[in-house]
Motif scaffolding. Sequence first.
Motif: not given
Length: 386
Positions: A101, A105, A108, A111, A114-115
């Motif tokens: 993930e 991302t 991006k 995103d 947070y991953n």
Amino acid sequence: MKSDYDVATNADLFDIDNDIHRLVQKIELLNYVNPINIEQEKGAFFSSKYRNNPVFKYPKLKFDAYKLQRLLFSMRLERIADEDIRNLYRDIIYDYSSLIECIDTIGKGKDFYYNCLKSFGTPTERDVENARFILHFEDEVNDSTMIPAYNVHEAEAFFRQYSKEYGFDFNIKLSTKLSASAMVLNNTQTLVLKKNAMFSANMLNVLANHEIGVHMVTTFNGLSQPLKIFSNGLPKNVETQEGLAVFSEYMSGSLTMHRLKELAYRVLAADSLLKDHSFSETFNLLHSQYKLNKEEAFTITLRVHRGGGFTKDYLYLTGLKKVYDHYHSGKDLNNLLTGKVTLEYLPVIEKLQEQGLARLSKYVSSAFKSNDNQNKRLDFILKNLK
């Protein structure tokens, strides 16, 4: 401890281990998170008087993230009889899913950030306090060993000579797309050097003990293990592996106050992501408030803002503290060198060894054998970190 492992008895375990290995070959986060236009954006950022945030570009993905996750979660882990080993493989699948993930991302914005929090976390207030504590101390008086005097080809020759004591062969590649002076790519056993970098004598020793003495050592130890998870990596191994690598600098006598402060600045830079600071705001925190020169401030800021917010860098200092305490409590470091492993999984590693499913380290970091550290001030600081 058993002298060898029984594939037949553990056929299901080896099948799952091999399946995971086949799937995760392309998951090398550092292959994707380093921008491909660093030098251009660096020049534009400096020309704008540090006002215009860089717009970085990244390599294209070479795998289907959704398909890879689906295949990982299709593993029938119930076939692994031992509960502790089964739980280890469950954690491995969750960890790789999070890394996929992250990679999917990159670029991006939030995103990716947070991953990253799922995979690497973020500095706590205690970590920030430790960083500020370190910054209260004065740097050493620079001597000739701290002056950049060696080009990348001289550095390559130095690393080739240093590695002879280990007896393993690895690739060396030059690149202009690095946010650091050097890094190890585990999957291809490659030491990547920044093509336009200049190296001081101290930096050569730091990188030799860090990149080859630990990262390359654990790469080749992992490859010598019966189970491929030692090579691919146990869950959340970054903190332990980077902690070991910096501890190797410490044990070799090449860790300086300046270098320790660099790790402290990384913590503060990673913390700035939590405060929603932009690239220019993080840079100005380091350059204007803490008086770091613009080159160092840019490099540290780049490292934490690449991808959209990469928190990994604070783990160097927390990992160093954990490995330092582990060593000074009288515990052996050998099992931490058996591959890309994690302190928290040492009991499972020991169980695997008892069952003949893991081996002791084939290679041991030379710094851990010699212990040339004589720096009393660094000892005082590391002992007193919270």
